[in-house]
Each structure stands twice: as structure tokens, then as C-alpha cells.
Design an enzyme around this catalytic site. Structure first.
Site, mmCIF file in Angstrom:
data_model
loop_
_atom_site.group_PDB
_atom_site.id
_atom_site.type_symbol
_atom_site.label_atom_id
_atom_site.label_comp_id
_atom_site.label_asym_id
_atom_site.label_seq_id
_atom_site.Cartn_x
_atom_site.Cartn_y
_atom_site.Cartn_z
ATOM 1 N N CYS A 275 0.726 -1.385 0.067
ATOM 2 C CA CYS A 275 -0.275 0.041 0.047
ATOM 3 C C CYS A 275 0.892 1.223 0.051
ATOM 4 C CB CYS A 275 -0.928 -0.043 1.246
ATOM 5 S SG CYS A 275 -2.010 -1.266 0.999
ATOM 6 N N THR A 278 6.975 1.152 1.129
ATOM 7 C CA THR A 278 8.160 1.472 0.781
ATOM 8 C C THR A 278 8.428 2.626 -0.099
ATOM 9 O OG1 THR A 278 8.676 -1.105 0.770
ATOM 10 C CG2 THR A 278 10.278 0.158 -0.507
ATOM 11 N N ASP A 292 9.944 -1.116 6.792
ATOM 12 C CA ASP A 292 9.093 -2.033 7.107
ATOM 13 C C ASP A 292 8.757 -2.292 8.718
ATOM 14 O OD1 ASP A 292 7.133 -4.131 6.055
ATOM 15 O OD2 ASP A 292 8.760 -6.050 6.526
ATOM 16 N N ARG A 390 9.615 -9.245 -5.637
ATOM 17 C CA ARG A 390 10.616 -8.361 -4.968
ATOM 18 C C ARG A 390 11.835 -8.318 -5.027
ATOM 19 N NH1 ARG A 390 7.638 -6.906 0.559
ATOM 20 N NH2 ARG A 390 5.619 -7.680 0.022
HETATM 21 C C1 SPV Z 1 4.818 -7.373 4.016
HETATM 22 O O1 SPV Z 1 4.240 -8.211 3.313
HETATM 23 O O2 SPV Z 1 4.249 -6.705 4.859
HETATM 24 C C2 SPV Z 1 6.125 -7.428 3.498
HETATM 25 C C3 SPV Z 1 6.664 -8.752 2.764
HETATM 26 O O3 SPV Z 1 6.986 -6.627 4.372
HETATM 27 S S1 SPV Z 1 6.906 -9.814 3.933
HETATM 28 O O4 SPV Z 1 8.233 -10.361 4.342
HETATM 29 O O5 SPV Z 1 5.963 -10.987 3.107
HETATM 30 O O6 SPV Z 1 5.987 -9.702 5.040
HETATM 31 MN MN MN Z 2 5.808 -5.712 5.690
#
Ligand code: SPV
Ligand code: MN
Length: 626
Positions: A275, A278, A292, A390
Site C-alpha cells: 500500500c 516502501t 518495514d 521483490r
Molecule cells: C509484507 O508483506 O508486509 C512484507 C513482505 O513486508 S513479507 O516479508 O512477506 O512480510
Molecule cells: Mn511488511
């Protein structure tokens, strides 16, 4: 006869690896490692001491094992996850709960005894023929009140390599902490692999979280969100500790927003996956601390935040040279980068959806050999790259990296931003009236249309308090109470804002804002943090005056901002806001032990909305509130 753990280690580790492990004088570390060597039965064992030599070894192992392939640009590799292993698996991610413990119905769990039995059966001999990588890390800067040491066992060279990029090494931390029993443990096995080196037994994919022993088990999967222990697996353990100790573990970016006269104000921001978290953290005119996960602590009455990580596992879809110049540059230069689930052309370059470049008609992707128009088993056309494709890269590759990344005291949080994928309710940016209003009517009221970051149907509107729902290891009411309490301890409370990058026109359904408009919203919020400009009071919060945005659009984007756009974007949509208020209230009515403050704040907002509707009607242009 049951073997002593030291005997196992002596027997199974070669001299050099044994020596590295023994420098850590922690019997608990030794016994855990011995237990899983014995139980999972790897062919070979590597102990990483975090030196360049160890990192190099793991990098090469990823190529040797076939889990990554080299690409044309130096330092670039590509990794594929299985076609049905492309996102976090909510269904099979469960807390192991002792009898009598209840986290509420939104949190998936399984009886602890039963779950431990199941996962250990699945892990029995699972590393047969594989190499086991044993790595030591620190969540958060080392030598800091924030840091949490972590022990990772994985038979995936890709997972170990990713962690070496994403996290701070913690081998020295383990040596220094001696016999300390406080560290997180992650035991991962990718299980049997198919011809593409992807996990074969995904029907037996399990991610089980044991809060009692700060351990997460993950098997038969490779996708980062299910396997990279220090990422979302650690987050669930940390939320539990944070709740007990009065600090916060949040699904948040941290960024420095640059105001007038070289002023830097740090923002944290919570958004559900995919959303814009990043891309917000990466704004080229601001500086990034993290994209994150943030730990936030109260230190001397001030909220201070650190980035738990030192790298990015970012969504690649949509990154293009015009909107994302910083990321674009990094992805096209000689950096250590793991691309995952993108398209690789015959000559070793990578492509993804949502750029302004032509995409080759054939190549290799997460479905194997790929050609334009290829369909999957279900008859769906396979895009060139997966929507959750990713890239993994260290933050030091970014020229807009903030200088405070490794500050052991973190940065002072000036503002907290909440946002979701909301096509019809919230305005693009608004400021909460105060801490409680922000936590409840903004953070705890986030709803977001589901994205490809989790398995399941996209587009469904989902309740996601603080964007942290997937990772909560405590009940939602308790989590909200902890947030409220945290603010009460502060002598300087951060301001709370809500943003919505996804608001659409009511009739045409077109997006009302452009991707880069967010640059302006952040400049406006920065000024508001310091009370440099006034704002308009509406039933849902303070919104910008047109004149301020107009000036900021000119200054930041060199763009003309029309009053017409402003009115459409900042129109207060009473029916949608009232519906949302009711949906959220119902959700909390169905939970146990919800603080009365939650209902008070929601009811006050409802009153304000009804009163405004009575005076001005259903769809109220911002100037009516002046
Ligand atoms: C997310 O989905 O919020 C991410 C990637 O940052 S994961 O590592 O899949 O959670
Ligand atoms: Mn995340």
C-alpha cells in the site's frame, strides 16, 4: 542412549565450524543447535561468524545450490519461489498456545502440544542431503536498548543470504552476552525441492510460533515472508515482549522529512503490505531510515524509533524511472541484490510489470519457461512477474539513506502516519485531533483492500488495525490499550495523521491523486508537526487549506494544483465515513475487553459526522468548514 549435546556438536561439526561455535559460550545456543542437527539431519553444517568470509561463503552457496542464479549485472542474482508459494501463508501461520490462553478469534492458533508434535514430525530428517546454515543476527542496532539477538537455523542458502543483506550481524553480540537466555530462535527448512529448486511439499507448509520459547518453526516454504526469521516471524515474538515491557513493535517505515531551514522531522508510518510503505520511505526528496518494521520506545518521555532491519525486501511491481528514481538507480547498478519472482530474459536481465519499458515476449519466471499469454493450471494468464515479486538489497545502497540508521538511541518520532488501500472514504491526508483520536479513529480503524502480499482473493476490504493484524501475538483490545498507554507516558506526543493514496472519484472511479503527490502530503504534515500553518477542522480531523497545498505543489513538484482537484480530493464523504464508523464499531463490539475509550472516540466522531451532514449534506467540500 541419549547423546549429550556437546557430543553431537563434536561429531557433526568440522573443526573450523566447531571452533566458531565454541567462541559463543552459551549452553542454550549449543543445545538448540545440537537438537536440530540431530532432529533434521543435514548433510553439512556451516556456522556463520558474520565475517566477510562467511558472507561470501553463503553468497556462493546460494549459487552452488541453485537457489539463486547470477544475472548480467555484477552482484545481481535471481531467486524463484514455487508458483503457489508466492506470499505469506496466513492459513498455516499459527501461534502455539498453551491450554487456556485465548488471543481472540482474529488470531490463528493451535494447541501448543499438538502443534509442537506436528511440526517436529514434519521436521524429522527434513534436511537430509541439505547444508544447514547457522547464523547470528541482531534485530535493531547492536549495543542498544532496542537490540534483540537472534539465532537462525536454515537449510536455505537463499534465506541465509537474504538475512545477511537485511540484518545486522550479531555473532559478536552473542559472544558478549555469554550465557544470556534472551534471544529469538528460528528453525527453518525449505523441505524437499523440485527441479526448479523450489519447495515441493507446500501442502505441508507450516509456520508455527511458540511464544513460550521465543521460537518460530517454518517448513516447506521459501517465500521470504514465511521464512526470513528476522522479518515477520520475529515481529510476532517482539510484539509479545513489547506488550509486557511497555514498548511498541510496529509494521512501520521510518523516514526523515525535511522541512524549512534544514529541519528534519522523523515520521513513522504504518501501511498494510503493498500500500505504498516502501515507496513512501524511499521518496527521493526525503531520507530513509527503514521501510518495514520499527521498534518504538519511550526514552526520557520521548518516543524513539529504530529500524529493526538494515535492508529492504521491497515490492518491485510498478517501480519505474519516473516515479521512483532512487529505487530505479539502485536496481540498475552494481549492488548485491536478490531479485525474486521477476522475469529473466535469455540474456540475463530482469523485467517486471508496471514499468515504462518493453517486456520481452519470453523468458523465465516463477512459472518456469514463460511466454506472453501463458496460462496457469487454473486458466489464468501468468503475468511476466508476480505481483508480489521483490528485491532484496541493503539500505546502504540508497543515496537517500538517513544518517541515523545505526543510532543506538533511535530517532525521535515527530509524527505517526496510518494509511490503507481505501478507494472511497478517507481524504488524501488529515491530522487526528489528539493521540487517542489518532490511535482509535485512524490506526485502529484502518481498513484496506486486500493485495497480493498474502495468499487469497485481492480487493476485499479488510480490517487491519495499525496494519499490524497479521503479526499480532496479543489480543487486539490489549494491543490498542498498549498504544493508548504508550502515548500517555510521553511528555511530547507525536502527532498522528492518516493518509490515503488510493481515493477514487465517486463516478469515474479514477484515482484522484498521483503517485508522487504524496511528497506534498509529507511536506504539509511536517509543517503541521511544528504548528507552522493552520488547518481546517472537519468531523474526521484537520485537513489542509488549498493555498498551503498549492504552494507546496509548486515548490515540491513544480506542479500546478487546481482548486477543482483539491475539492474532489478533500471532499468529506459523510455516508462512507458513517458506514465505516459503524463497521469499525461493530468489529469492536464483538471483541472482549475493549477499552471504553474506543467506543467514546468512535461515537464522538459519529456525532460530528451527523451534525455536519445535517448542516451541509452528504458530500461536503472542504471550504464549507472554514
Ligand atoms: C509484507 O508483506 O508486509 C512484507 C513482505 O513486508 S513479507 O516479508 O512477506 O512480510
Ligand atoms: Mn511488511
Amino acid at each position: 542412549m541419549i547423546k549429550d549435546f556437546m557430543e553431537i556438536l563434536e561429531e557433526r561439526l568440522d573443526r573450523e565450524n566447531y571452533r566458531k561455535l565454541m567462541l559463543i559460550k552459551n549452553p542454550l545456543v549449543h543445545s538448540i543447535i545440537a537438537k536440530y542437527i540431530e532432529h533434521c539431519n543435514p548433510k553439512k553444517i556451516f556456522i556463520s561468524d558474520g565475517t566477510r568470509k562467511s558472507l561470501e561463503y553463503i553468497r556462493e552457496a546460494a549459487i552452488r545450490s541453485g537457489e539463486e542464479k547470477k544475472l548480467k549485472i555484477k552482484g545481481h542474482t535471481v531467486h524463484f519461489d514455487g508458483y503457489y508459494d508466492q506470499a505469506r501463508d496466513r492459513e498455516n501461520t499459527r501461534f502455539l498456545l498453551p491450554k487456556g490462553v485465548d488471543l481472540g478469534s482474529s488470531i490463528k492458533s493451535i494447541d501448543r502440544e499438538e502443534g509442537l508434535k506436528e511440526i517436529h514430525e514434519l521436521m524429522h530428517g527434513i534436511m537430509y542431503g541439505h547444508e544447514l546454515y547457522i547464523c547470528f543476527y541482531s534485530l535493531g542496532p547492536t549495543n542498544s536498548v532496542f537490540s534483540i539477538p537472534c539465532l537462525q537455523l536454515t537449510d536455505s542458502s537463499y534465506v541465509a543470504h537474504s538475512e545477511n543483506i537485511l540484518y545486522r550481524q550479531g555473532y559478536k553480540e552473542f559472544i558478549e552476552r555469554g550465557e544470556n537466555k534472551y534471544f529469538f530462535r528460528f528453525i527453518h527448512s525449505e523441505g524437499r525441492l523440485d527441479e526448479y529448486k523450489t519447495s515441493k511439499d507446500i501442502d505441508k507448509r507450516r509456520i508455527y510460533i511458540d511464544l513460550e520459547e521465543d521460537t518460530v518453526y517454518s517448513v516447506n516454504t521459501q517465500y521470504g515472508g514465511n521464512t526470513i526469521g528476522l522479518k515477520k516471524l520475529a515481529m510476532r515474538l517482539a510484539i509479545n515482549h513489547a506488550a509486557k515491557e511497555g514498548w511498541l513493535t510496529e509494521h512501520m517505515l521510518i523516514m526523515g522529512v525535511h522541512g524549512p531551514k534544514n529541519r528534519v522531522t522523523y515520521f513513522t508510518g504504518a501501511f498494510p503490505s503493498m500500500c505504498g510503505k516502501t515507496s513512501t520511505a524511499m521518496l527521493d526528496n526525503e531520507t530513509i531510515v527503514g521501510d518495514d518494521i520499527a521498534y518504538i520506545r519511550e526514552i526520557d518521555g520521548i518516543a524513539r524509533a529504530v529500524n529493526v532491519e538494515q535492508g529492504v525486501f521491497g515490492i518491485i511491481k510498478g517501480i519505474n524511472s519516473k516515479d521512483d528514481p532512487v529505487q530505479w538507480d539502485v536496481l540498475h547498478s552494481e549492488n548485491e541484490i536478490i531479485f525474486s519472482n521477476v522475469l529473466v530474459s535469455k540474456n540475463g536481465f530482469v523485467y517486471w510489470d508496471g514499468t515504462n519499458r518493453d517486456i520481452p515476449k519470453e523468458g523465465f519466471n516463477h512459472s518456469g519457461e514463460w511466454w506472453s499469454g501463458k496460462k496457469d493450471r487454473e486458466g489464468n494468464e501468468i503475468p511476466c512477474s508476480h505481483p508480489n515479486a521483490r528485491f532484496t538489497v541493503a539500505l546502504k545502497a540508497f543515496k537517500n539513506l538517513d544518517s541515523e540508521l545505526d543510532n543506538p538511541k533511535g530517532v525521535e518520532v515527530g509524527a505517526i502516519v496510518y494509511g490503507g488501500r481505501d478507494s472511497d472514504t478517507w481524504v488524501p491526508v488529515q491530522e487526528a485531533f489528539n493521540w487517542e483520536h489518532g490511535i482509535i479513529a485512524k490506526g485502529a480503524s484502518i481498513e484496506s483492500e486486500r493485495t497480493a502480499a498474502v495468499l487469497g482473493r485481492e480487493g476485499v476490504r479488510e480490517f487491519n488495525p495499525m496494519s499490524n493484524l497479521d503479526f499480532l501475538s496479543i489480543s487486539i483490545p490489549r494491543y490498542i490499550e498498549i498504544n493508548l498507554e504508550f502515548g500517555r507516558k510521553l511528555k511530547r506526543q507525536p502527532k498522528i495523521f492518516a493518509v490515503n493514496y488510493f481515493i477514487r472519484d465517486r463516478y469515474t472511479k479514477k484515482y484522484l491523486t498521483e503517485k508522487n503527490d504524496k511528497k506534498v502530503w509529507y511536506k504539509w504534515m511536517e509543517l503541521r508537526v511544528h504548528n507552522d500553518i493552520p488547518a481546517i477542522e472537519t468531523p474526521t480531523g484537520y485537513i489542509p487549506y488549498y493555498e498551503h497545498l498549492k504552494a507546496l505543489f509548486r515548490k515540491t513538484l513544480n506542479k500546478k494544483y487546481s482548486k477543482r482537484d483539491y475539492i474532489k480530493q478533500f471532499m468529506i464523504r459523510i455516508p462512507e465515513n458513517l458506514n465505516k464508523n459503524q463497521r469499525i464499531r461493530r468489529i469492536y463490539e464483538n471483541m472482549k475487553d475493549v477499552s471504553t475509550v474506543v467506543f467514546d472516540v468512535l461515537d464522538e466522531e459519529k456525532e460530528r459526522l451527523i451534525e455536519a451532514e445535517r448542516r451541509y449534506g452528504d458530500y461536503i467540500p472542504p471550504q464549507s468548514f472554514i
